[in-house]
Design an enzyme around this catalytic site. Structure first.
Site, short mmCIF file in Angstrom:
data_model
loop_
_atom_site.label_atom_id
_atom_site.label_comp_id
_atom_site.label_asym_id
_atom_site.label_seq_id
_atom_site.Cartn_x
_atom_site.Cartn_y
_atom_site.Cartn_z
N VAL A 11 0.83 -1.21 0.00
CA VAL A 11 0.00 0.00 0.00
C VAL A 11 0.87 1.26 0.00
O VAL A 11 0.70 2.15 -0.84
CB VAL A 11 -0.95 0.00 1.23
CG1 VAL A 11 -1.67 1.34 1.34
CG2 VAL A 11 -1.95 -1.15 1.11
N ARG A 149 -6.33 -3.03 -5.25
CA ARG A 149 -6.22 -4.47 -5.45
C ARG A 149 -4.81 -4.80 -5.90
O ARG A 149 -4.31 -4.16 -6.86
CB ARG A 149 -7.20 -4.94 -6.53
CG ARG A 149 -8.66 -4.97 -6.14
CD ARG A 149 -9.53 -5.16 -7.36
NE ARG A 149 -9.43 -3.98 -8.23
CZ ARG A 149 -9.89 -3.95 -9.48
NH1 ARG A 149 -10.43 -5.03 -10.02
NH2 ARG A 149 -9.79 -2.84 -10.20
N GLU A 150 -4.16 -5.76 -5.28
CA GLU A 150 -2.82 -6.13 -5.75
C GLU A 150 -2.93 -6.60 -7.19
O GLU A 150 -3.87 -7.27 -7.57
CB GLU A 150 -2.24 -7.23 -4.86
CG GLU A 150 -1.90 -6.69 -3.47
CD GLU A 150 -1.36 -7.76 -2.54
OE1 GLU A 150 -0.83 -8.76 -3.04
OE2 GLU A 150 -1.50 -7.60 -1.32
N CYS A 256 -5.82 -9.09 2.79
CA CYS A 256 -6.89 -8.21 3.29
C CYS A 256 -8.16 -8.91 3.69
O CYS A 256 -8.56 -8.85 4.85
CB CYS A 256 -7.17 -7.14 2.24
SG CYS A 256 -5.74 -6.12 1.96
N LYS A 259 -8.18 -11.22 6.75
CA LYS A 259 -7.83 -10.45 7.96
C LYS A 259 -8.97 -9.49 8.32
O LYS A 259 -9.40 -9.41 9.48
CB LYS A 259 -6.54 -9.70 7.67
CG LYS A 259 -6.08 -8.72 8.70
CD LYS A 259 -4.70 -8.13 8.37
CE LYS A 259 -4.74 -7.16 7.21
NZ LYS A 259 -5.38 -5.87 7.49
C1 UDX Z 1 -8.84 -6.49 -1.87
C2 UDX Z 1 -9.87 -5.45 -2.26
O1 UDX Z 1 -10.38 -5.74 -3.56
C3 UDX Z 1 -9.21 -4.06 -2.27
O2 UDX Z 1 -10.18 -3.09 -2.59
C4 UDX Z 1 -8.62 -3.81 -0.89
O3 UDX Z 1 -7.99 -2.54 -0.86
C5 UDX Z 1 -7.62 -4.87 -0.54
O4 UDX Z 1 -8.24 -6.16 -0.59
P1 UDX Z 1 -6.88 -7.82 -3.02
O5 UDX Z 1 -6.89 -8.59 -1.74
O6 UDX Z 1 -5.60 -7.33 -3.58
O7 UDX Z 1 -7.85 -6.50 -2.86
O8 UDX Z 1 -7.50 -8.77 -4.15
P2 UDX Z 1 -8.91 -8.97 -4.84
O9 UDX Z 1 -8.71 -8.80 -6.29
O10 UDX Z 1 -9.96 -8.21 -4.15
O11 UDX Z 1 -9.17 -10.55 -4.55
C6 UDX Z 1 -9.28 -10.97 -3.22
C7 UDX Z 1 -9.53 -12.48 -3.24
O12 UDX Z 1 -10.82 -12.75 -3.80
C8 UDX Z 1 -8.52 -13.26 -4.07
O13 UDX Z 1 -8.22 -14.47 -3.41
C9 UDX Z 1 -9.28 -13.52 -5.37
O14 UDX Z 1 -8.84 -14.71 -6.02
C10 UDX Z 1 -10.70 -13.70 -4.85
N1 UDX Z 1 -11.71 -13.42 -5.85
C11 UDX Z 1 -11.83 -12.16 -6.35
C12 UDX Z 1 -12.56 -14.45 -6.26
O15 UDX Z 1 -12.43 -15.59 -5.81
N2 UDX Z 1 -13.53 -14.18 -7.17
C13 UDX Z 1 -13.69 -12.93 -7.70
O16 UDX Z 1 -14.58 -12.75 -8.53
C14 UDX Z 1 -12.80 -11.89 -7.28
#
Ligand code: UDX
Length: 429
Positions: A11, A149-150, A256, A259
């Site tokens: 971040v 989002r990462e 995220c 947690k």
């Molecule tokens: C998330 C939030 O999206 C972001 O806004 C916040 O600031 C940080 O946490 P991130 O954890 O980087 O971002 O990844 P994200 O793309 O949100 O995916 C999170 C998890 O959900 C991943 O394990 C991903 O594989 C899963 N996911 C996401 C699904 O299983 N299906 C989906 O349709 C989208």
């Protein structure tokens, strides 16, 4: 404006580089000297598409510096963003120790009072705790949660759906409004600090709930024979639902969601509120990876070899924190199975995490992982895997079964190439 960022993790680093690219003078600080040295050599200690190139531009225009020396970084800064970790405590609550010690350090060494902004995801009331340390010394406190989002962080920063700023007075409002002046004014959502703090948890909890929802509907499709891809598309066209975050998979991971949903339930129980829905999301996600591993192992010989395609918690990142792929891998290893693992970016992190594990080998080239395997398991939706050459696969292994936890392919296409194709939501006869 000169601003300081404390913490150069996923971040802090993205925020610092993006602020610098917007023309601010940014001083990034971290206690980890090796990270700072890496950054001062123009290298990025994490994988984030496009960040290295963006950093190079900011170094060229001398808009960003990296150091371990907070005192000099605070010199002339009107705002200091705290972007340090808020790891999960034993009881699931967010560990605020790094945030509060950063705030304390700021008030002790800053040459002048400035605005302290929490960028990290922090429990409701954290701004008040910082105020108790800082406001008598003239410091202002605000909350500015990130929604990055990462793997997509630069776009999420530069083209945000909204910028939430939690401010309790005009001066804090003016400083943050100036920092974000280059964004359309209507993107700024101004709230008090408590609302901004809870907004972040509520957003992540909703997104986690939406993912768990589609995962459970996929399980129902599996038993009824309904088509999860078509169903997700059909419900997503309803503007009240929206098409995003309806991709069924092995459950959510990352630094995220797992947690934050624990932290919000911990905040709720501190206030005698029972978030039964979010508690059920935690339970639903928790069992998913073990269930998947059990199903895979049930159909394999005891010492079978699995080609595991994907280790990162999702595509376009090297992050393995709470990675479903890794959880499933560890589960399969405990059952005595052997794994040939691959990932375009996350092998190093996975090897560090699994350093004592037996029966797992790592291959940069995913065809090497596939060679000689008894089953191909796709766990992370990397673009590379979407271009899998099935004819080449047939020359490398006798395995003719693919278990795809990310539904990358059209089932008929794979079956026409002579493979049994298991995917999330597929009906088993
Ligand atoms: C998330 C939030 O999206 C972001 O806004 C916040 O600031 C940080 O946490 P991130 O954890 O980087 O971002 O990844 P994200 O793309 O949100 O995916 C999170 C998890 O959900 C991943 O394990 C991903 O594989 C899963 N996911 C996401 C699904 O299983 N299906 C989906 O349709 C989208």
């Amino acid at each position: 404006m000169k601003i300081t960022i404390i913490g150069t993790g996923y971040v802090g680093l993205v925020s610092g580089i993006c602020f610098a690219s917007l023309g601010h003078d940014v001083a990034c600080i971290d206690k980890d000297e090796s990270k700072i040295n890496t950054l001062n050599q123009g290298e990025i200690p994490i994988y984030e598409p496009g960040l290295k190139e963006m950093l190079a531009k900011c170094v060229e225009t001398q808009k960003i510096t990296f150091s371990t020396d907070l005192k000099s970084a605070l010199n002339g800064s009107k705002a200091v963003f705290i972007a340090v970790g808020t790891p999960q405590d034993q009881d699931g609550s967010a560990d605020l120790s790094y945030v509060l010690s950063a705030a304390k350090e700021i008030t002790e060494i800053a040459p002048n009072p400035c605005l302290i902004v929490t960028k990290s995801t922090v429990p409701v009331g954290t701004a008040a705790k910082i105020k108790a340390i800082a406001s008598e010394k003239g410091f202002l406190v605000a909350s500015n949660p990130e929604f990055l989002r990462e793997g997509n962080a630069i776009q999420d920063f530069m083209e945000p759906d909204r910028i939430v700023i939690g401010v309790d007075n005009e001066e804090s409002d003016a400083i943050l409004s100036e920092i974000y002046a280059k964004f359309p004014a209507q993107k700024l959502v101004k709230t008090d600090t408590k609302t901004a703090e809870l907004t972040k948890y509520a957003a992540n909890s909703f997104l986690a709930t939406k993912i768990s929802f589609i995962n459970e509907i996929a399980d129902l499709c599996q038993e009824t024979g309904a088509d999860i891809k078509k169903l997700a598309h059909a419900i997503g066209l309803d503007s009240r639902i929206g098409e995003k975050f309806l991709n069924p998979g092995p459950g959510f991971g990352g630094s995220c969601f797992p947690k934050d949903i624990l932290a919000i339930t911990s905040i709720a129980s501190d206030h005698n509120v029972n978030l039964s829905l979010i508690n059920s999301v935690i339970a639903s996600n928790k069992t998913r990876q073990a269930d998947i591993a059990n199903k895979i192992a049930a159909n394999l010989a005891p010492n079978a070899i699995i080609a595991l395609l994907g280790l990162a918690f999702k595509a376009n990142t090297d992050d393995i924190r709470y990675s479903p792929a890794l959880n499933i891998a560890q589960n399969l290893l405990q059952k005595g199975l052997k794994i040939k693992a691959t990932d375009p970016q996350a092998i190093k992190n996975a090897q560090n995490h699994l350093k004592n594990a037996q029966n797992i080998e790592f291959y940069p080239d995913f065809y090497d992982a596939i060679a000689g395997s008894d089953l191909i398991l796709i766990a992370t939706e990397w673009q590379d895997y979407q271009n899998l050459d099935f004819n080449k696969v047939k020359t490398l292994t006798d395995a003719r079964k693919i278990v795809d936890l990310r539904n990358l392919f059209d089932a008929k296409f794979v079956e026409n190439h002579g493979f049994e194709y298991d995917f999330i939501g597929k009906k088993h006869d």
